[in-house]
Design an enzyme around this catalytic site. Structure first.
Site, PDB file in Angstrom:
ATOM      1  N   GLY A  53      23.980 -51.571  60.394  1.00 17.52           N
ATOM      2  CA  GLY A  53      24.394 -50.236  59.978  1.00 17.52           C
ATOM      3  C   GLY A  53      23.854 -49.811  58.629  1.00 17.52           C
ATOM      4  O   GLY A  53      22.800 -50.269  58.177  1.00 17.52           O
ATOM      5  N   SER A  54      24.620 -48.968  57.956  1.00 16.36           N
ATOM      6  CA  SER A  54      24.125 -48.206  56.803  1.00 16.36           C
ATOM      7  C   SER A  54      23.803 -49.014  55.560  1.00 16.36           C
ATOM      8  O   SER A  54      23.301 -48.457  54.579  1.00 16.36           O
ATOM      9  CB  SER A  54      25.157 -47.136  56.432  1.00 16.36           C
ATOM     10  OG  SER A  54      25.362 -46.247  57.506  1.00 16.36           O
ATOM     11  N   VAL A  55      24.092 -50.311  55.552  1.00 15.43           N
ATOM     12  CA  VAL A  55      23.755 -51.111  54.375  1.00 15.43           C
ATOM     13  C   VAL A  55      22.264 -51.061  54.057  1.00 15.43           C
ATOM     14  O   VAL A  55      21.857 -51.300  52.918  1.00 15.43           O
ATOM     15  CB  VAL A  55      24.200 -52.581  54.560  1.00 15.43           C
ATOM     16  CG1 VAL A  55      25.697 -52.715  54.453  1.00 15.43           C
ATOM     17  CG2 VAL A  55      23.694 -53.155  55.884  1.00 15.43           C
ATOM     18  N   LYS A  85      20.294 -48.534  53.937  1.00 17.03           N
ATOM     19  CA  LYS A  85      19.822 -47.217  53.483  1.00 17.03           C
ATOM     20  C   LYS A  85      19.169 -47.263  52.105  1.00 17.03           C
ATOM     21  O   LYS A  85      18.305 -46.430  51.793  1.00 17.03           O
ATOM     22  CB  LYS A  85      20.962 -46.212  53.517  1.00 17.03           C
ATOM     23  CG  LYS A  85      21.359 -45.812  54.937  1.00 17.03           C
ATOM     24  CD  LYS A  85      22.571 -44.902  54.975  1.00 17.03           C
ATOM     25  CE  LYS A  85      22.910 -44.499  56.416  1.00 17.03           C
ATOM     26  NZ  LYS A  85      24.151 -43.704  56.518  1.00 17.03           N
TER      27      LYS A  85
END
Length: 692
Positions: free
Chosen positions: A392-394, A396
């Site tokens: 997931g967003s880690v 970014k």
């Protein structure tokens, strides 16, 4: 007067004549002595060559110097504070050194005699072992051979094969007594040894009575000795046991996947050897140097044994892992998983890595697995390096830095509109907080990290591919090379490639398909919802950001030491130095964009800030939360992850966690709570927070 002179001359002549007569006599005497000596020498040579010649030729051809080796205890393993984690337990053992020339009957007799004095476990006794034992008796073998057709014309191996089959088919070993079964175990261990190699007949559990009985009858048990066996013990507790790895037993011998390599290095097939993780990785240091005994043999009999080298115990190694902290982190992950397992039936485990961002030293490697069918939770620290998940967003932060490097945004020009992405022929793709478009807003790159905007990252991906987003557009013109470009950017930080940790079995992660037909997945990749990574990769990634662009090799080895005394390490003979794998290029202004965004994740004021739960933790934390949409079979699930470093303005430590398989749309903050607890344990166990 003349007469006198004549007589005088005559007298002189008589004296000279006597001297002349004595010289031949003495020479003749000397010649006789020399002749007799030569004759004696010739007779002796004739005796050696003619009478004893064959014997001496045989002795010379059958004399040899062989080498016998005996293993030494393995080196100790210590934690970063010097606490003993893995040591050796010594136990009295009954051993057997196989003579150069020994018959099956002789080993059969020794095995039978030995069972009078010791008992051995027969649980692993097989039918083949029973048959081999039965045929070890010359009388039994000859009896069986009478029933083998053309036995005299068969090769040794072919005959033995038929003998074994005959013993089996006719049930000749069906009724072995308990004592014979024990003898069968002993016989097979002896028979399987190489000449002059030593095997353990009974490696542990030797009683004082057994030792005394065997010692009193050694003369009747050729090859049998009383020795010492070594086994690993864990005075530091079981929390380190999985990371430390295992050592094969004498029965297991060399691992099959490394058999040829280890044999080439001088190991014997039945040697104990590190078979996994630290024990395997640092086998060369831990194994020590064997004791070397030169064995002089003549006519297949041991004539003399000379200890040539007394051996050396294995070197000790010190880890970067702090035992108390490792135990605390392991318990945090276990209790965290237990706290959410009831409402999250598809959670397969939870993992954490704590690391020094400036050296790559791993302080803790923790994890637990959960059986989805039974709900049973077990320790699985190594899962942090070999279990991969869509995180997931880690990721970014890496996406933003890649865009800055490629110039599609700059430190002073990085504002994009937060909005649902509406592409031709597909459903809208949105951020978690803006499903309907009611929260459209302009976002800078740091603000996009703060609120974890998916659509900001998707627009970066399109810009990287040379496209600018407009509602209703098609991605038909987007080249699949965008996958390579983004993955190359992620790889700089360690995402999607092996980290290089000094432990075997690391996973590189998993890449989703990247053909033209999969082009829409490039948008998912941009915000961490496509490829999968390990928790260790997350730790290396956030370390690279924390230290300003240096991707360091994670390592669990701190140093190697000479074997010490009284449970203390000896002098240092090797010190692990930080190993920079690559440098992520970037200006100070570009790094400031990413780091500011990671600080805002915990400390920002936007109503959609994602890491506010960690706002009050001291020293201050920076980092990124992650939520990935996944599935267990047809059931929607989520991965909750997190990467972080502290203190924000002077990073000393990074923490990465992953909780895969959580229920979809969960409100749980188990990932953030675990991070909070881990930092508290770190400042207590490893380093003081005073001054930060």
């Amino acid at each position: 007067m003349k007469i006198f002179k004549k007589q005088h001359k005559l007298s002189k002549s008589n004296r000279n004549g006597h001297k002349a007569d004595s010289i031949p006599f003495r020479l003749n005497f000397l010649f006789v002595i020399v002749f007799l000596l030569f004759a004696a020498l010739i007779i002796q040579l004739a005796h050696l060559q003619i009478i004893d010649g064959k014997k001496y030729v045989y002795d010379a051809s059958n004399s040899n110097m062989q080498t016998e080796t005996k293993d030494m205890p393995r080196g100790m393993i210590y934690d970063s504070s010097g606490k003993l984690l893995v040591s050796n337990d010594a136990a009295t053992a009954i051993t057997y050194t196989k003579p150069l020339s020994v018959t099956s009957q002789e080993m059969y007799d020794v095995a039978n005699n030995l069972t009078k004095y010791i008992s051995v476990d027969t649980s692993q006794l097989t039918e083949n072992m029973k048959q081999a034992y039965y045929l070890g008796s010359t009388a039994n073998a000859e009896k069986v051979q009478k029933y083998i057709k053309d036995a005299n014309s068969l090769s040794g191996s072919a005959l033995y094969k038929q003998e074994m089959a005959y013993v089996k088919d006719h049930g000749l070993v069906n009724n072995l007594s308990p004592q014979q079964q024990q003898a069968a175990v002993l016989y097979n261990k002896m028979d399987g040894a190489y000449s002059l190699s030593t095997v353990m007949l009974k490696a542990n559990g030797v009683s004082a009575v057994e030792m005394a009985q065997v010692g009193a009858h050694l003369s009747q048990l050729p090859g049998v000795k009383i020795g010492t066996s070594w086994s690993r013990s864990y005075p530091g507790g079981d929390s380190i046991k999985e990371i430390a790895g295992t050592v094969t037993t004498e029965k297991q011998g060399l691992p099959s996947d490394k058999l040829n390599i280890l044999l080439a290095e001088g190991y014997s097939r039945n040697d104990s050897v590190g078979s996994s993780y630290i024990e395997s990785q640092y086998e060369d240091a831990l194994k020590g140097d064997s004791e070397i005994i030169k064995v002089e043999t003549q006519n297949n009999k041991i004539k003399k044994e000379i200890k040539q080298y007394g051996g050396k115990p294995g070197d000790d190694i010190q880890l970067t892992i702090n035992a108390q902290f490792q135990n605390d982190v392991q318990n945090i992950m276990k209790s965290s998983l237990q706290s959410v397992a009831g409402g999250n039936p598809y959670v397969p485990g939870a993992y954490a890595v704590v690391m020094n961002p400036h050296t790559g030293a791993v302080y803790a490697l923790a994890g637990v697995s959960r059986d989805i069918q039974t709900g049973k939770i077990t320790d699985n620290a190594i899962g942090a390096i070999n279990q991969t998940f869509v995180m997931g967003s880690v990721v970014k932060g890496a996406m933003v830095m890649g865009a800055l490097q490629d110039g599609v945004i700059t430190p002073t020009n990085n504002t994009l509109e937060e909005q649902p992405i509406k592409l031709a022929g597909t459903a809208p793709k949105t951020s978690w907080f803006n499903k309907s478009g009611s929260a459209n807003m302009p976002l800078t790159a740091p603000e996009a990290l703060e609120v974890s905007s998916n659509t900001y990252m998707m627009q970066l991906a399109m810009l990287e591919a040379g496209l600018k987003y407009t509602p209703g557009m098609s991605l038909a013109s987007m080249s699949p090379s965008i996958f390579t470009k983004m993955r190359d950017n992620f790889n700089q930080f360690g995402l999607g490639i092996k980290t290089g940790i000094d432990l075997p079995g690391e996973s590189a992660g998993f890449e989703g398909p990247s053909a033209k037909a999969d082009i829409g997945k490039a948008l998912d990749l941009s915000f961490g919802n496509y490829d999968s990574y390990t928790t260790l990769q997350l730790a290396q990634y956030i370390s690279t950001i924390a230290n300003g662009g240096y991707r360091l090799q994670p390592h669990v080895l701190d140093s190697i030491h000479d074997n010490g005394k009284d449970g203390k390490m000896g002098k240092t003979i090797y010190q692990f130095m930080p190993n920079i794998l690559n440098v992520v290029p970037g200006t100070a202004a570009q790094w400031d964009v990413v780091k500011k965004g990671l600080y805002l994740v915990m400390h920002g004021n936007n109503p959609y800030v994602t890491g506010k739960y960690l706002n009050g933790v001291k020293p201050e934390i920076a980092g990124k939360t992650g939520t990935a949409q996944t599935y267990y079979k047809n059931n929607p699930t989520e991965t909750l992850s997190g990467v972080s470093y502290a203190p924000y303005n002077n990073p000393q430590v990074v923490v990465a966690v992953a909780f895969p398989g959580m229920a979809a749309n969960t409100e749980s903050k188990v990932n953030l709570d675990a991070i909070k607890q881990i930092y508290a344990a770190y400042w207590k166990d490893v380093q003081s927070s005073d001054g930060f």
